[in-house]
Design a protein around this motif. Structure first.
Motif, PDB file in Angstrom:
ATOM      1  N   MET A   1       0.848  -1.173   0.000  1.00  0.00           N
ATOM      2  CA  MET A   1       0.000   0.000   0.000  1.00  0.00           C
ATOM      3  C   MET A   1       0.899   1.244   0.000  1.00  0.00           C
ATOM      4  O   MET A   1       1.886   1.291   0.715  1.00  0.00           O
ATOM      5  CB  MET A   1      -0.895  -0.031   1.249  1.00  0.00           C
ATOM      6  CG  MET A   1      -1.908   1.072   1.259  1.00  0.00           C
ATOM      7  SD  MET A   1      -3.101   1.021   2.623  1.00  0.00           S
ATOM      8  CE  MET A   1      -3.695  -0.629   2.587  1.00  0.00           C
ATOM      9  N   PRO A   2       0.551   2.256  -0.803  1.00  0.00           N
ATOM     10  CA  PRO A   2       1.360   3.473  -0.841  1.00  0.00           C
ATOM     11  C   PRO A   2       1.441   4.156   0.526  1.00  0.00           C
ATOM     12  O   PRO A   2       0.528   4.062   1.338  1.00  0.00           O
ATOM     13  CB  PRO A   2       0.620   4.364  -1.840  1.00  0.00           C
ATOM     14  CG  PRO A   2      -0.242   3.433  -2.632  1.00  0.00           C
ATOM     15  CD  PRO A   2      -0.552   2.288  -1.733  1.00  0.00           C
ATOM     16  N   THR A   3       2.538   4.849   0.764  1.00  0.00           N
ATOM     17  CA  THR A   3       2.750   5.577   2.010  1.00  0.00           C
ATOM     18  C   THR A   3       1.675   6.625   2.209  1.00  0.00           C
ATOM     19  O   THR A   3       1.267   7.296   1.274  1.00  0.00           O
ATOM     20  CB  THR A   3       4.132   6.262   1.985  1.00  0.00           C
ATOM     21  OG1 THR A   3       5.113   5.257   1.742  1.00  0.00           O
ATOM     22  CG2 THR A   3       4.423   6.961   3.287  1.00  0.00           C
ATOM     23  N   GLY A   4       1.228   6.781   3.446  1.00  0.00           N
ATOM     24  CA  GLY A   4       0.262   7.818   3.785  1.00  0.00           C
ATOM     25  C   GLY A   4      -1.187   7.403   3.685  1.00  0.00           C
ATOM     26  O   GLY A   4      -2.060   8.128   4.129  1.00  0.00           O
ATOM     27  N   ILE A   5      -1.454   6.242   3.096  1.00  0.00           N
ATOM     28  CA  ILE A   5      -2.840   5.781   3.012  1.00  0.00           C
ATOM     29  C   ILE A   5      -3.170   5.033   4.297  1.00  0.00           C
ATOM     30  O   ILE A   5      -2.438   4.138   4.718  1.00  0.00           O
ATOM     31  CB  ILE A   5      -3.053   4.887   1.781  1.00  0.00           C
ATOM     32  CG1 ILE A   5      -2.876   5.720   0.516  1.00  0.00           C
ATOM     33  CG2 ILE A   5      -4.434   4.249   1.826  1.00  0.00           C
ATOM     34  CD1 ILE A   5      -3.000   4.943  -0.758  1.00  0.00           C
ATOM     35  N   LEU A   6      -4.270   5.433   4.918  1.00  0.00           N
ATOM     36  CA  LEU A   6      -4.668   4.839   6.184  1.00  0.00           C
ATOM     37  C   LEU A   6      -6.062   4.246   6.054  1.00  0.00           C
ATOM     38  O   LEU A   6      -6.996   4.927   5.621  1.00  0.00           O
ATOM     39  CB  LEU A   6      -4.667   5.910   7.289  1.00  0.00           C
ATOM     40  CG  LEU A   6      -5.136   5.493   8.673  1.00  0.00           C
ATOM     41  CD1 LEU A   6      -4.201   4.437   9.254  1.00  0.00           C
ATOM     42  CD2 LEU A   6      -5.198   6.705   9.587  1.00  0.00           C
ATOM     43  N   VAL A   7      -6.189   2.998   6.403  1.00  0.00           N
ATOM     44  CA  VAL A   7      -7.490   2.354   6.453  1.00  0.00           C
ATOM     45  C   VAL A   7      -7.981   2.495   7.894  1.00  0.00           C
ATOM     46  O   VAL A   7      -7.328   2.036   8.825  1.00  0.00           O
ATOM     47  CB  VAL A   7      -7.398   0.864   6.059  1.00  0.00           C
ATOM     48  CG1 VAL A   7      -8.745   0.178   6.225  1.00  0.00           C
ATOM     49  CG2 VAL A   7      -6.886   0.734   4.631  1.00  0.00           C
ATOM     50  N   LEU A   8      -9.115   3.185   8.070  1.00  0.00           N
ATOM     51  CA  LEU A   8      -9.630   3.435   9.412  1.00  0.00           C
ATOM     52  C   LEU A   8     -10.301   2.185   9.970  1.00  0.00           C
ATOM     53  O   LEU A   8     -11.305   1.718   9.437  1.00  0.00           O
ATOM     54  CB  LEU A   8     -10.627   4.600   9.395  1.00  0.00           C
ATOM     55  CG  LEU A   8     -10.073   5.943   8.945  1.00  0.00           C
ATOM     56  CD1 LEU A   8     -11.164   7.008   8.984  1.00  0.00           C
ATOM     57  CD2 LEU A   8      -8.888   6.374   9.793  1.00  0.00           C
ATOM     58  N   THR A   9      -9.726   1.663  11.049  1.00  0.00           N
ATOM     59  CA  THR A   9     -10.301   0.490  11.702  1.00  0.00           C
ATOM     60  C   THR A   9     -10.390   0.664  13.213  1.00  0.00           C
ATOM     61  O   THR A   9     -10.994  -0.164  13.891  1.00  0.00           O
ATOM     62  CB  THR A   9      -9.463  -0.781  11.422  1.00  0.00           C
ATOM     63  OG1 THR A   9      -8.142  -0.584  11.914  1.00  0.00           O
ATOM     64  CG2 THR A   9      -9.448  -1.100   9.938  1.00  0.00           C
ATOM     65  N   ASN A  10      -9.782   1.726  13.761  1.00  0.00           N
ATOM     66  CA  ASN A  10      -9.694   1.861  15.215  1.00  0.00           C
ATOM     67  C   ASN A  10      -9.741   3.333  15.627  1.00  0.00           C
ATOM     68  O   ASN A  10      -8.898   3.792  16.382  1.00  0.00           O
ATOM     69  CB  ASN A  10      -8.395   1.206  15.715  1.00  0.00           C
ATOM     70  CG  ASN A  10      -8.359   1.109  17.226  1.00  0.00           C
ATOM     71  OD1 ASN A  10      -9.384   0.965  17.878  1.00  0.00           O
ATOM     72  ND2 ASN A  10      -7.171   1.205  17.792  1.00  0.00           N
ATOM     73  N   CYS A  11     -10.712   4.087  15.099  1.00  0.00           N
ATOM     74  CA  CYS A  11     -10.806   5.520  15.412  1.00  0.00           C
ATOM     75  C   CYS A  11     -11.054   5.756  16.896  1.00  0.00           C
ATOM     76  O   CYS A  11     -11.550   4.889  17.600  1.00  0.00           O
ATOM     77  CB  CYS A  11     -11.951   6.166  14.638  1.00  0.00           C
ATOM     78  SG  CYS A  11     -11.673   6.248  12.869  1.00  0.00           S
ATOM     79  N   LEU A  12     -10.729   6.953  17.326  1.00  0.00           N
ATOM     80  CA  LEU A  12     -11.070   7.401  18.667  1.00  0.00           C
ATOM     81  C   LEU A  12     -12.188   8.430  18.531  1.00  0.00           C
ATOM     82  O   LEU A  12     -12.076   9.364  17.732  1.00  0.00           O
ATOM     83  CB  LEU A  12      -9.859   8.041  19.358  1.00  0.00           C
ATOM     84  CG  LEU A  12     -10.141   8.592  20.745  1.00  0.00           C
ATOM     85  CD1 LEU A  12      -9.073   8.163  21.719  1.00  0.00           C
ATOM     86  CD2 LEU A  12     -10.272  10.101  20.725  1.00  0.00           C
ATOM     87  N   ILE A  13     -13.269   8.232  19.280  1.00  0.00           N
ATOM     88  CA  ILE A  13     -14.384   9.183  19.316  1.00  0.00           C
ATOM     89  C   ILE A  13     -14.750   9.393  20.773  1.00  0.00           C
ATOM     90  O   ILE A  13     -15.109   8.437  21.472  1.00  0.00           O
ATOM     91  CB  ILE A  13     -15.626   8.667  18.557  1.00  0.00           C
ATOM     92  CG1 ILE A  13     -15.291   8.310  17.116  1.00  0.00           C
ATOM     93  CG2 ILE A  13     -16.749   9.708  18.617  1.00  0.00           C
ATOM     94  CD1 ILE A  13     -16.426   7.602  16.376  1.00  0.00           C
ATOM     95  N   GLU A  14     -14.622  10.640  21.226  1.00  0.00           N
ATOM     96  CA  GLU A  14     -15.052  11.008  22.575  1.00  0.00           C
ATOM     97  C   GLU A  14     -16.033  12.162  22.454  1.00  0.00           C
ATOM     98  O   GLU A  14     -15.769  13.133  21.748  1.00  0.00           O
ATOM     99  CB  GLU A  14     -13.865  11.436  23.428  1.00  0.00           C
ATOM    100  CG  GLU A  14     -12.877  10.343  23.710  1.00  0.00           C
ATOM    101  CD  GLU A  14     -11.669  10.812  24.522  1.00  0.00           C
ATOM    102  OE1 GLU A  14     -11.632  11.989  24.941  1.00  0.00           O
ATOM    103  OE2 GLU A  14     -10.760  10.003  24.725  1.00  0.00           O
ATOM    104  N   LEU A  15     -17.142  12.053  23.141  1.00  0.00           N
ATOM    105  CA  LEU A  15     -18.134  13.117  23.194  1.00  0.00           C
ATOM    106  C   LEU A  15     -18.531  13.319  24.650  1.00  0.00           C
ATOM    107  O   LEU A  15     -18.771  12.337  25.365  1.00  0.00           O
ATOM    108  CB  LEU A  15     -19.382  12.766  22.385  1.00  0.00           C
ATOM    109  CG  LEU A  15     -19.211  12.614  20.877  1.00  0.00           C
ATOM    110  CD1 LEU A  15     -20.484  12.043  20.254  1.00  0.00           C
ATOM    111  CD2 LEU A  15     -18.870  13.958  20.254  1.00  0.00           C
ATOM    112  N   GLY A  16     -18.603  14.568  25.066  1.00  0.00           N
ATOM    113  CA  GLY A  16     -19.047  14.859  26.421  1.00  0.00           C
ATOM    114  C   GLY A  16     -18.226  14.181  27.495  1.00  0.00           C
ATOM    115  O   GLY A  16     -18.743  13.869  28.558  1.00  0.00           O
ATOM    116  N   GLY A  17     -16.955  13.924  27.221  1.00  0.00           N
ATOM    117  CA  GLY A  17     -16.085  13.251  28.179  1.00  0.00           C
ATOM    118  C   GLY A  17     -16.244  11.739  28.204  1.00  0.00           C
ATOM    119  O   GLY A  17     -15.578  11.055  28.975  1.00  0.00           O
ATOM    120  N   THR A  18     -17.120  11.198  27.349  1.00  0.00           N
ATOM    121  CA  THR A  18     -17.351   9.759  27.298  1.00  0.00           C
ATOM    122  C   THR A  18     -16.392   9.123  26.299  1.00  0.00           C
ATOM    123  O   THR A  18     -16.389   9.480  25.126  1.00  0.00           O
ATOM    124  CB  THR A  18     -18.806   9.447  26.890  1.00  0.00           C
ATOM    125  OG1 THR A  18     -19.683  10.052  27.839  1.00  0.00           O
ATOM    126  CG2 THR A  18     -19.053   7.958  26.842  1.00  0.00           C
TER     127      THR A  18
END
Length: 140
Positions: free
Chosen positions: A1-18
């Motif tokens: 895979m070319p450099t810089g390409i990221l397949v999103l599989t483990n994002c971080l999402i925080e809302l309201g401190g959760t």
């Protein structure tokens, strides 16, 4: 895979401190844009533009969960609270760095769909909440 390409599989999402909201999500977007202002003067034949105010959103897709104290209850409280709440997002839940920046700020929880599915379908909803104030981007 070319450099810089990221397949999103483990994002971080925080809302309201959760934390841990990514385990209930299947989509994450954070568009950022500037108002486009026309500054063309008389006598010109080409338009001139400059940037105005900045704006952003946090868009996410979630699978609903009615377990006590879980996603539906939190969304309900944030929406009826009618005040901006803190957010944080990253492409990967790992350590913050140049290849894994972290964006933080506040979003206004305008609404959500408490129930959203066709017959026999998955109870899934999307949010599109506008930012309130500046967004910070950290790489360390």
């Amino acid at each position: 895979m070319p450099t810089g390409i990221l397949v999103l599989t483990n994002c971080l999402i925080e809302l309201g401190g959760t934390t841990g909201l990514a385990s209930k999500a299947s989509k994450l977007e954070m568009p950022i844009e500037s108002d486009e202002l026309d500054v063309t003067v008389f006598g010109g034949v080409w338009k001139r533009r400059t940037g105005g105010l900045l704006d952003g959103k946090v868009n996410a897709g979630f699978f609903n969960d009615y377990t006590g104290g879980d996603l539906d209850e939190k969304m309900w409280n944030w929406v009826i609270g009618r005040v901006p709440i803190p957010f944080a997002v990253q492409p990967d839940a790992g350590a913050v760095g140049p290849s894994n920046p972290r964006w933080t700020g506040f979003v206004f929880p305008k609404g959500y769909s408490a129930i959203a599915a066709d017959v026999g379908g998955v109870n899934k909803f999307d949010i599109s909440w506008a930012t309130s104030g500046a967004i910070a981007r950290a790489t360390s």
